[in-house]
Design a protein around this motif. Structure first.
Motif, PDB file in Angstrom:
ATOM      1  N   GLY A  75       0.788  -1.216   0.000  1.00 24.54           N
ATOM      2  CA  GLY A  75       0.000   0.000   0.000  1.00 24.54           C
ATOM      3  C   GLY A  75       0.821   1.267   0.000  1.00 24.54           C
ATOM      4  N   ILE A  76       2.010   1.196  -0.589  1.00 22.93           N
ATOM      5  CA  ILE A  76       2.900   2.358  -0.633  1.00 22.93           C
ATOM      6  C   ILE A  76       2.841   2.987  -2.014  1.00 22.93           C
ATOM      7  CG2 ILE A  76       5.295   3.136  -0.455  1.00 22.93           C
ATOM      8  CD1 ILE A  76       5.785   0.753   1.410  1.00 22.93           C
ATOM      9  N   LYS A  77       2.570   4.275  -2.076  1.00 20.48           N
ATOM     10  CA  LYS A  77       2.515   4.982  -3.347  1.00 20.48           C
ATOM     11  C   LYS A  77       3.925   5.394  -3.755  1.00 20.48           C
ATOM     12  CE  LYS A  77       0.282   8.820  -5.755  1.00 20.48           C
ATOM     13  NZ  LYS A  77      -0.659   9.978  -5.634  1.00 20.48           N
ATOM     14  N   LEU A  78       4.300   5.024  -4.979  1.00 23.62           N
ATOM     15  CA  LEU A  78       5.617   5.367  -5.485  1.00 23.62           C
ATOM     16  C   LEU A  78       5.582   6.705  -6.206  1.00 23.62           C
ATOM     17  CD1 LEU A  78       6.817   1.924  -6.934  1.00 23.62           C
ATOM     18  CD2 LEU A  78       7.550   3.021  -4.818  1.00 23.62           C
ATOM     19  N   ASN A  79       6.523   7.565  -5.863  1.00 25.76           N
ATOM     20  CA  ASN A  79       6.650   8.856  -6.540  1.00 25.76           C
ATOM     21  C   ASN A  79       8.055   8.957  -7.134  1.00 25.76           C
ATOM     22  OD1 ASN A  79       4.028   9.974  -5.867  1.00 25.76           O
ATOM     23  ND2 ASN A  79       4.776  10.088  -3.758  1.00 25.76           N
ATOM     24  N   SER A  80       8.361   8.046  -8.034  1.00 25.44           N
ATOM     25  CA  SER A  80       9.692   8.016  -8.621  1.00 25.44           C
ATOM     26  C   SER A  80       9.860   9.160  -9.609  1.00 25.44           C
ATOM     27  CB  SER A  80       9.924   6.680  -9.341  1.00 25.44           C
ATOM     28  OG  SER A  80      11.156   6.695 -10.029  1.00 25.44           O
ATOM     29  N   PRO A  81      10.992   9.874  -9.554  1.00 20.68           N
ATOM     30  CA  PRO A  81      11.224  10.964 -10.510  1.00 20.68           C
ATOM     31  C   PRO A  81      11.508  10.447 -11.917  1.00 20.68           C
ATOM     32  CG  PRO A  81      13.163  10.630  -9.154  1.00 20.68           C
ATOM     33  CD  PRO A  81      12.088   9.748  -8.589  1.00 20.68           C
ATOM     34  N   ARG A  82      11.777   9.149 -12.021  1.00 25.82           N
ATOM     35  CA  ARG A  82      12.048   8.556 -13.326  1.00 25.82           C
ATOM     36  C   ARG A  82      11.108   7.373 -13.560  1.00 25.82           C
ATOM     37  NH1 ARG A  82      18.704   8.440 -13.585  1.00 25.82           N
ATOM     38  NH2 ARG A  82      19.023  10.685 -13.281  1.00 25.82           N
ATOM     39  N   PRO A  83      10.839   7.054 -14.817  1.00 22.85           N
ATOM     40  CA  PRO A  83       9.962   5.909 -15.088  1.00 22.85           C
ATOM     41  C   PRO A  83      10.600   4.607 -14.634  1.00 22.85           C
ATOM     42  CG  PRO A  83      10.974   6.715 -17.122  1.00 22.85           C
ATOM     43  CD  PRO A  83      11.287   7.726 -16.066  1.00 22.85           C
ATOM     44  N   LEU A  84       9.766   3.687 -14.150  1.00 21.96           N
ATOM     45  CA  LEU A  84      10.245   2.392 -13.691  1.00 21.96           C
ATOM     46  C   LEU A  84      10.141   1.366 -14.812  1.00 21.96           C
ATOM     47  CD1 LEU A  84       8.558   2.196 -10.164  1.00 21.96           C
ATOM     48  CD2 LEU A  84      10.905   2.846 -10.703  1.00 21.96           C
ATOM     49  N   ASP A  85      11.151   0.516 -14.926  1.00 28.33           N
ATOM     50  CA  ASP A  85      11.107  -0.566 -15.899  1.00 28.33           C
ATOM     51  C   ASP A  85      10.206  -1.709 -15.434  1.00 28.33           C
ATOM     52  OD1 ASP A  85      12.899   0.642 -17.696  1.00 28.33           O
ATOM     53  OD2 ASP A  85      14.613  -0.050 -16.521  1.00 28.33           O
TER      54      ASP A  85
END
Length: 327
Positions: free
Chosen positions: A67-77
């Motif tokens: 239930g953790i929202k990811l806020n990655s500055p880059r796209p994830l593979d």
């Protein structure tokens, strides 16, 4: 959630389930890994996922299940595999998994790469295999499927254009210190000078060795997340005839030191039992030596370990430095 996950590929010519390739290759035998996940009450016992998946899927999958929202500055593979884990979908779109290597060993001016779809593995050396019917990659079918080759090659070339600028470049990122209360700085993440080197060119289990003079040193670039006082522990081995060296760890003008007074010289583990000598380093036990407390302000710095005094023929072998943040 409990995961059993292995490293990829055997590190020598040994049993590999009939797959082609070993560690370091881009064939299925060099890249596939065992992966088992257990979550009682959520994931059904015995449930098997046959769809193409990769280690890059772990981050989005575990974040979603937690239930953790990811806020990655880059796209994830990676892809979130939780719908497959829970059996919520049966139709899953095909995807491509890419692999590349080279780091100077280039083929036609480019890094060597492969593209793995659900059915095929394509290599930019012109080979194509149907890994569903030929998991050992024994029959090259590129000539029979030119359209498939064209499609996978286009995807691979696009991937290569993205990673080529960074593949093989030196990693200058500092090691984070103080995010947790204990930080380990293994030899593999440090750099020796003046002849100090890893026990093997393969870094994973290596330790620093060939340390004989005060002019030599080893260093770790770090980024201190939380400034404060840290206990410094050096993990070493040293024969009895060489005890007495004074070890010093410095961070700029701040220093802490202690004399190595207890010998510790255990044997290398496994060296007498392998039928084929390993290329990577054999392992041995190491003894902790507390140097004392050092104050590290927040921000980037370099930790340097050197010997102020060397009464014997050598100083010590070093496995790692441990930093314990004072509460």
């Amino acid at each position: 959630i409990v995961i059993y996950f292995s490293d990829n590929g055997p590190n020598g010519r040994r049993w590999n389930g009939g797959l082609r390739g070993i560690k370091g290759s881009l064939d299925d035998g060099g890249t596939r890994s065992v992966f088992n996940i257990r979550w009682p009450g959520r994931i059904k016992n015995g449930h098997r996922i046959s769809q193409n998946a990769s280690a890059v899927d772990l981050l989005p999958t575990l974040a979603a299940t937690a239930g953790i929202k990811l806020n990655s500055p880059r796209p994830l593979d990676g892809k979130n595999l939780s719908p497959l884990l829970f059996g919520e979908v049966s139709d899953w779109p095909d995807r491509y998994l890419f692999g590349s290597k080279g780091w100077g060993r280039r083929r036609e001016g480019k890094l060597h790469y492969t593209v793995r779809s659900q059915r095929y593995r394509y290599s930019n050396n012109g080979e194509l295999y149907d890994v569903t019917t030929d998991p050992g990659q024994t029959v090259n079918i590129a000539g029979q499927h030119p359209a498939v080759v064209k499609k996978l090659k286009a995807a691979g070339d696009e991937y290569l254009a993205q990673v080529t600028p960074i593949q093989g470049q030196p990693d200058t990122r500092p090691i984070p210190v103080g995010v947790a209360s204990v930080t380990h700085l293994p030899a593999r993440d440090g750099k020796g000078t003046g002849g100090v080197s890893w026990s093997s060119r393969h870094p994973n289990c290596s330790f620093f060795t060939r340390w004989t003079t005060p002019e030599q040193s080893m260093a770790w670039p770090v980024e201190v997340d939380r400034g404060g006082d840290y206990e410094v522990i050096v993990h070493y081995t040293c024969p009895e005839n060489d005890i007495g060296s004074t070890l010093e760890l410095s961070a700029g003008a701040t220093k802490v030191s202690a004399v190595l007074t207890e010998p510790f010289e255990p044997p290398l583990l496994g060296a007498d039992h392998d039928r084929v000598p390993r290329q990577e380093s054999y392992y041995k036990d190491f003894k902790p030596l507390t140097l004392g407390m050092i104050h590290l302000p927040a921000g980037p710095t370099q930790l340097t370990l050197r010997a102020l005094r060397v009464p014997g023929k050598s100083v010590a072998d070093i496995r790692r430095i441990t930093l314990r943040r004072k509460p």
